[in-house]
Write a protein that holds these residues in place. Structure first.
Motif, PDB file in Angstrom:
ATOM      1  N   ILE A 164       8.640  15.771  14.623  1.00 50.16           N
ATOM      2  CA  ILE A 164       7.424  15.538  15.418  1.00 50.16           C
ATOM      3  C   ILE A 164       6.458  14.755  14.537  1.00 50.16           C
ATOM      4  O   ILE A 164       6.248  15.133  13.375  1.00 50.16           O
ATOM      5  CB  ILE A 164       6.760  16.873  15.815  1.00 50.16           C
ATOM      6  CG1 ILE A 164       7.748  17.777  16.535  1.00 50.16           C
ATOM      7  CG2 ILE A 164       5.505  16.625  16.636  1.00 50.16           C
ATOM      8  CD1 ILE A 164       7.935  17.498  17.994  1.00 50.16           C
ATOM      9  N   PRO A 165       5.842  13.673  15.051  1.00 45.12           N
ATOM     10  CA  PRO A 165       4.914  12.894  14.234  1.00 45.12           C
ATOM     11  C   PRO A 165       3.852  13.783  13.590  1.00 45.12           C
ATOM     12  O   PRO A 165       3.243  14.624  14.251  1.00 45.12           O
ATOM     13  CB  PRO A 165       4.273  11.926  15.227  1.00 45.12           C
ATOM     14  CG  PRO A 165       5.246  11.816  16.331  1.00 45.12           C
ATOM     15  CD  PRO A 165       5.956  13.128  16.410  1.00 45.12           C
ATOM     16  N   GLY A 166       3.641  13.581  12.289  1.00 44.95           N
ATOM     17  CA  GLY A 166       2.612  14.344  11.587  1.00 44.95           C
ATOM     18  C   GLY A 166       3.156  15.560  10.872  1.00 44.95           C
ATOM     19  O   GLY A 166       2.470  16.142  10.030  1.00 44.95           O
ATOM     20  N   GLU A 167       4.388  15.964  11.166  1.00 44.51           N
ATOM     21  CA  GLU A 167       4.914  17.166  10.522  1.00 44.51           C
ATOM     22  C   GLU A 167       5.704  16.816   9.266  1.00 44.51           C
ATOM     23  O   GLU A 167       6.372  15.796   9.200  1.00 44.51           O
ATOM     24  CB  GLU A 167       5.817  17.935  11.493  1.00 44.51           C
ATOM     25  CG  GLU A 167       5.016  18.470  12.653  1.00 44.51           C
ATOM     26  CD  GLU A 167       5.707  19.591  13.405  1.00 44.51           C
ATOM     27  OE1 GLU A 167       5.005  20.316  14.100  1.00 44.51           O
ATOM     28  OE2 GLU A 167       6.940  19.718  13.295  1.00 44.51           O
ATOM     29  N   LEU A 219      15.506   9.034  19.732  1.00 43.81           N
ATOM     30  CA  LEU A 219      16.374   9.114  20.911  1.00 43.81           C
ATOM     31  C   LEU A 219      15.637   8.616  22.147  1.00 43.81           C
ATOM     32  O   LEU A 219      16.126   8.720  23.263  1.00 43.81           O
ATOM     33  CB  LEU A 219      16.836  10.566  21.141  1.00 43.81           C
ATOM     34  CG  LEU A 219      17.879  11.069  20.160  1.00 43.81           C
ATOM     35  CD1 LEU A 219      18.335  12.470  20.557  1.00 43.81           C
ATOM     36  CD2 LEU A 219      19.104  10.151  20.121  1.00 43.81           C
ATOM     37  N   SER A 220      14.435   8.087  21.956  1.00 42.72           N
ATOM     38  CA  SER A 220      13.670   7.583  23.097  1.00 42.72           C
ATOM     39  C   SER A 220      12.793   6.434  22.612  1.00 42.72           C
ATOM     40  O   SER A 220      12.680   6.201  21.414  1.00 42.72           O
ATOM     41  CB  SER A 220      12.792   8.697  23.668  1.00 42.72           C
ATOM     42  OG  SER A 220      11.917   9.201  22.672  1.00 42.72           O
ATOM     43  N   ARG A 234       7.055   8.577   6.363  1.00 47.19           N
ATOM     44  CA  ARG A 234       6.174   8.004   5.348  1.00 47.19           C
ATOM     45  C   ARG A 234       5.964   9.068   4.268  1.00 47.19           C
ATOM     46  O   ARG A 234       6.185  10.257   4.490  1.00 47.19           O
ATOM     47  CB  ARG A 234       4.833   7.595   5.961  1.00 47.19           C
ATOM     48  CG  ARG A 234       4.061   8.773   6.559  1.00 47.19           C
ATOM     49  CD  ARG A 234       2.777   8.318   7.236  1.00 47.19           C
ATOM     50  NE  ARG A 234       1.960   9.472   7.604  1.00 47.19           N
ATOM     51  CZ  ARG A 234       2.033  10.088   8.782  1.00 47.19           C
ATOM     52  NH1 ARG A 234       2.873   9.669   9.703  1.00 47.19           N
ATOM     53  NH2 ARG A 234       1.256  11.133   9.037  1.00 47.19           N
ATOM     54  N   ILE A 251      14.415  18.687  15.068  1.00 48.35           N
ATOM     55  CA  ILE A 251      13.594  17.687  15.739  1.00 48.35           C
ATOM     56  C   ILE A 251      12.412  17.308  14.855  1.00 48.35           C
ATOM     57  O   ILE A 251      11.813  18.171  14.209  1.00 48.35           O
ATOM     58  CB  ILE A 251      13.104  18.249  17.085  1.00 48.35           C
ATOM     59  CG1 ILE A 251      14.319  18.531  17.969  1.00 48.35           C
ATOM     60  CG2 ILE A 251      12.169  17.267  17.772  1.00 48.35           C
ATOM     61  CD1 ILE A 251      13.984  19.170  19.275  1.00 48.35           C
ATOM     62  N   SER A 297       6.828   9.983  11.178  1.00 50.86           N
ATOM     63  CA  SER A 297       5.938   9.056  11.894  1.00 50.86           C
ATOM     64  C   SER A 297       6.447   8.795  13.294  1.00 50.86           C
ATOM     65  O   SER A 297       5.803   8.113  14.081  1.00 50.86           O
ATOM     66  CB  SER A 297       5.853   7.704  11.161  1.00 50.86           C
ATOM     67  OG  SER A 297       5.259   7.862   9.920  1.00 50.86           O
ATOM     68  N   ARG A 298       7.628   9.301  13.590  1.00 49.12           N
ATOM     69  CA  ARG A 298       8.216   9.063  14.912  1.00 49.12           C
ATOM     70  C   ARG A 298       8.818  10.353  15.428  1.00 49.12           C
ATOM     71  O   ARG A 298       9.151  11.276  14.657  1.00 49.12           O
ATOM     72  CB  ARG A 298       9.311   8.001  14.834  1.00 49.12           C
ATOM     73  CG  ARG A 298       8.787   6.593  14.997  1.00 49.12           C
ATOM     74  CD  ARG A 298       9.901   5.622  15.269  1.00 49.12           C
ATOM     75  NE  ARG A 298      10.395   5.766  16.641  1.00 49.12           N
ATOM     76  CZ  ARG A 298      11.093   4.842  17.288  1.00 49.12           C
ATOM     77  NH1 ARG A 298      11.384   3.730  16.687  1.00 49.12           N
ATOM     78  NH2 ARG A 298      11.517   5.043  18.517  1.00 49.12           N
ATOM     79  N   PHE A 299       8.999  10.380  16.735  1.00 43.94           N
ATOM     80  CA  PHE A 299       9.592  11.531  17.409  1.00 43.94           C
ATOM     81  C   PHE A 299      11.098  11.284  17.487  1.00 43.94           C
ATOM     82  O   PHE A 299      11.544  10.236  17.932  1.00 43.94           O
ATOM     83  CB  PHE A 299       8.984  11.635  18.811  1.00 43.94           C
ATOM     84  CG  PHE A 299       9.660  12.628  19.714  1.00 43.94           C
ATOM     85  CD1 PHE A 299      10.162  12.228  20.945  1.00 43.94           C
ATOM     86  CD2 PHE A 299       9.785  13.961  19.356  1.00 43.94           C
ATOM     87  CE1 PHE A 299      10.768  13.129  21.802  1.00 43.94           C
ATOM     88  CE2 PHE A 299      10.402  14.875  20.205  1.00 43.94           C
ATOM     89  CZ  PHE A 299      10.894  14.459  21.434  1.00 43.94           C
ATOM     90  N   GLY A 300      11.883  12.233  17.044  1.00 44.35           N
ATOM     91  CA  GLY A 300      13.326  12.062  17.112  1.00 44.35           C
ATOM     92  C   GLY A 300      14.022  13.171  16.347  1.00 44.35           C
ATOM     93  O   GLY A 300      13.495  14.282  16.220  1.00 44.35           O
ATOM     94  N   LEU A 301      15.196  12.860  15.811  1.00 43.83           N
ATOM     95  CA  LEU A 301      15.947  13.860  15.052  1.00 43.83           C
ATOM     96  C   LEU A 301      15.864  13.571  13.555  1.00 43.83           C
ATOM     97  O   LEU A 301      15.928  12.423  13.127  1.00 43.83           O
ATOM     98  CB  LEU A 301      17.419  13.834  15.480  1.00 43.83           C
ATOM     99  CG  LEU A 301      17.686  14.207  16.934  1.00 43.83           C
ATOM    100  CD1 LEU A 301      19.170  14.098  17.244  1.00 43.83           C
ATOM    101  CD2 LEU A 301      17.222  15.634  17.199  1.00 43.83           C
TER     102      LEU A 301
END
Lengths: 246, 273, 235
Positions: free
Chosen positions: A33-36, A77-78, A51, A31, A60-64
């Motif tokens: 997580i933004p910022g990781e 996924l959302s 980025r 998964i 920069s986005r939440f997803g896979l």
């Protein structure tokens, strides 16, 4: 990055929204997580949803997380529908102007079907006798602009939708419902003997011989959507369908 | 996306065959989940989930002067807020017509059913009475906010405790409670059942898509009085007409729906105690 | 009289029990719930979507719009429903805390609406709201630099404490209570918002900020877990 510039940039990397055909959905993914930091290394390139920060590729986005060639990207996924040129979309007519129809396809922008993108020549005072407010249409996105989308109905198979039923899902789940090279959607079509057209904007058109068949297709689609994170979903769906048919 | 003509047509066609998109029958309510004590600063509070629809209700009390023509009765005010966070259709601002209508319908249902013994809320005739404020908010709107809100109001009232009251200062000690419940007749249970007409058929507990597809609706408030099912309020909305025969059909279905729903709500309330 | 023992027995650098959950409002593009002890906040995100009226649109970028409100029964004395001046002010504050992390240039002429609602209030409501909104924005797929984590640091007389409760907010002894609501970008040493009320020396404030940054690590971990749990559960 400005909206139009992004469109050009994305042509260099696989289109994650396009037909879901290049993604192996059954692969287990981490998964994002933004910022990781997803990956470190100058050899990697920041794709969709990421980025570059120094040597790191950051989400920069939440997803896979996904790695394809040297591109690191995030598969969402959302979230809302992000329209792309060439997308097949199903929308509802909101309004008619002197030269076209304003159509709601979801996502951040409204869409416009200009009179000369209708499959045949029609007079501008005749618009509503062909497509009226409240009608459903199947179109393709011709171009994306700062303030909206331009649609076309000039391809085979596009047009007004007069029967069947529609189901709405989150547009980010569309690649899952279609499956690698259409494997999942074909499974559902075979199991229910329905015609199913999946709009990239998350609206799905189902046409079956009867109400029961259409509802069955809707149920299987819901099953897939609820388990979009799960790997090995194709097998699970096959089992589910077998249970349904008992 | 707002509902299309095609979907409306489809829903009506399915209904003729007794089917709904989510597999329910026309007379079936979705699963109900009631959670008491949703907000611990309230005298009583509850969230109610009806399928994906979620509402939260809270009871706050204070003391004040009674109405001039009802000097020995406590007072009550019920308000409904349709929150922007519950649907992309609601913008912030003063309550729109729908919200006011819902608040008033629930108010009438509660009052006319006699569930609350207002006389027992009198502290000093003509001078000081308890005032009940019930506020209900939508958290997720997937249709049928009215019926869900009605259940939430009952749950909040039934789980409420009277706040501490200082007789010498004549003020409520907010944040401190007695062990006493509100003066309620627990057998009464006013429940609202809204019927929607889609095509030629009626259904209850519509999802958002069904609600958008309905041609007319009738909200019926019911309760029990001396073992008999009573109708406390009726509100027919939208402009489509109903034949007398159809009205009779709905009234029959209402009694049936009330009985089923009452059992469901009692059960849910027991589980959450 | 200095503040030697906290009213609820917590250690000075101990936050109340926190919970986080993502996806609590199905209609929203993103939603989440966050709590500090008895304070519960929920947030819903709708957007990006076209902004109406047209004259408010920004052709270079999407804009962020935040509302904040409290349930009438979330506080001990009923709050009349509706947005008042305090709600409006806090809405703006939440907007300022979240804007630095968002990148909305990809969505010109649009708006991202964030709605924060307080279900139960026991101080630190805006911090809980920001924490919830941050997760909701992530779920909504809005491009973000980082998650935002927010906490209140208090100075009661001379003692610094983490996560101020209502009782502590009202502390009157000695130098009284100084309330500092601070929000950080989780993966860097970036402060995105700071609000202060009270009396504090500059050096002590520096200490408070360090304390806050440290305390938000736990919050960030919770936010990440909530997002991961959401991804893995049946939706």
């Amino acid at each position: 990055m400005a909206y139009e510039q992004r469109q050009n940039y994305e042509r260099e990397e696989p289109q994650s929204q396009d037909m879901g055909s290049d993604i192996d959905h059954d692969k287990k993914r981490s998964i994002a997580i933004p910022g990781e930091i997803i990956k470190t290394g100058k050899e990697y390139l920041p794709g969709d949803g990421t980025r570059r920060e120094g040597d790191d590729i950051v989400a920069s986005r939440f997803g896979l997380q996904d790695e394809y060639n040297r591109f690191i990207r995030v598969i969402p996924l959302s979230g809302v529908y992000i329209p792309r040129r060439g997308n097949l979309v199903i929308g509802k007519v909101l309004d008619i102007t002197f030269n076209g129809w304003i159509i709601d396809v979801g996502g951040p922008y409204s869409a416009f079907l200009m009179i000369n993108e209708y499959p045949k020549y029609i007079e501008s005072d005749d618009l509503d006798s062909y497509i009226a407010i409240g009608d459903l249409v199947l179109c393709k996105i011709l171009r994306t602009k700062r303030k909206g989308l331009d649609l076309t109905m000039k391809s085979r198979g596009l047009g007004k939708i007069d029967d069947g039923m529609i189901v709405q899902i989150n547009s980010n789940k569309v690649p899952r419902v279609i499956g690698k090279e259409g494997s999942m959607i074909n499974l559902i079509k075979d199991a229910t003997k329905c015609d199913i057209t999946v709009g990239q904007n998350g609206i799905i058109w189902i046409k079956g011989a009867s109400v029961s068949e259409e509802l069955k297709a809707k149920e299987i689609i819901s099953f897939v959507v609820e388990r979009s994170y799960v790997s090995g979903l194709t097998e699970e769906v096959k089992k589910y369908v077998a249970e349904m048919n008992k | 996306m707002e509902v299309t003509r095609l979907t409306k047509k489809r829903i009506a066609e399915y209904l003729l065959q007794g089917k709904r998109f989510d597999g329910r029958t026309a007379q079936e309510f979705r699963d109900i989940t009631i959670t008491l004590g949703a907000s611990n600063m309230a005298e009583g509070s509850a969230t109610v989930k009806l399928g994906k629809t979620e509402v939260i209700a809270g009871v706050k009390m204070n003391v004040g002067t009674p109405y001039p023509n009802e000097e020995e009765s406590g007072t009550m005010s019920v308000g409904m807020e349709l929150l922007p966070l519950s649907s992309n259709r609601y913008e912030a601002g003063p309550p729109k017509f729908d919200a006011t209508e819902i608040g008033r319908l629930i108010d009438r249902g509660l009052r006319d059913s006699g569930m609350i013994d207002f006389k027992k809320l009198c502290i000093k005739v003509g001078e000081k009475v308890w005032m009940i404020n019930i506020d209900i908010y939508s958290i997720n709107d997937d249709g049928n906010l009215l019926d869900a809100a009605g259940i939430a109001a009952i749950a909040a009232l039934r789980s409420a405790k009277m706040p501490k009251y200082d007789e010498t200062t004549g003020r409520v000690q907010f944040g401190e409670w007695t062990d006493n419940a509100l003066p309620l007749d627990l057998s009464v249970m006013p429940i609202n059942v809204t019927f929607h007409k889609i095509g030629d058929k009626f259904l209850v507990d519509p999802s958002a898509i069904e609600e958008d597809s309905s041609d007319s609706r009738m909200a019926i408030g019911l309760s029990e009085y001396q073992g008999k099912v009573m109708i406390n309020s009726i509100q027919k909305s939208e402009s489509a007409e109903m034949s007398i025969n159809e009205v009779e059909q709905v009234l029959d279905m209402a009694e049936e729906a009330f009985k089923n729903l009452k059992i469901k709500v009692e059960k849910a309330l027991k589980e959450k105690k | 009289m200095s503040y030697i023992k906290r009213f609820d027995g917590r250690k000075f650098n101990e936050a109340r029990k926190m919970t986080a959950e993502v996806g609590v409002i199905p209609n929203a593009d993103g939603s989440a719930k966050f709590s500090f002890g008895d304070t519960i906040a929920i947030a819903a995100v709708y957007g990006p979507k076209t902004l109406h009226p047209q004259h408010m649109q920004n052709p270079q970028t999407g804009i962020l719009r935040c509302t904040y409100d409290m349930l009438s029964f979330s506080v001990s004395e009923r709050k009349k429903p509706g947005i008042n001046r305090r709600s409006q002010e806090i809405g703006k504050i939440i907007e300022w805390a979240l804007s630095p992390t968002l990148d909305l240039e990809e969505f010109p002429n649009t708006v991202v609406d964030v709605h924060v609602m307080i279900i139960q209030a026991n101080a630190s409501t805006r911090c809980a709201g920001i924490n919830a909104a941050s997760m909701a924005l992530a779920q909504a797929g809005v491009p973000m630099k980082d998650l935002v984590s927010s906490i209140s640091i208090g100075k009661l007389d001379k003692q610094l404490v983490v996560d101020v409760s209502k009782e502590e907010e009202d502390y009157k002894e000695g130098e009284g209570a100084t309330d500092m609501a601070m929000s950080f970008l989780s993966n860097s040493d970036t402060l995105v918002a700071l609000q202060l009320d009270g009396k504090i020396q500059p050096n002590t404030l520096k200490e408070a900020i360090k304390l806050g940054k440290e305390a938000t690590k736990e919050i960030h971990a919770l936010q990440v877990k909530a997002l991961k749990d959401f991804m893995e559960k049946k939706q």
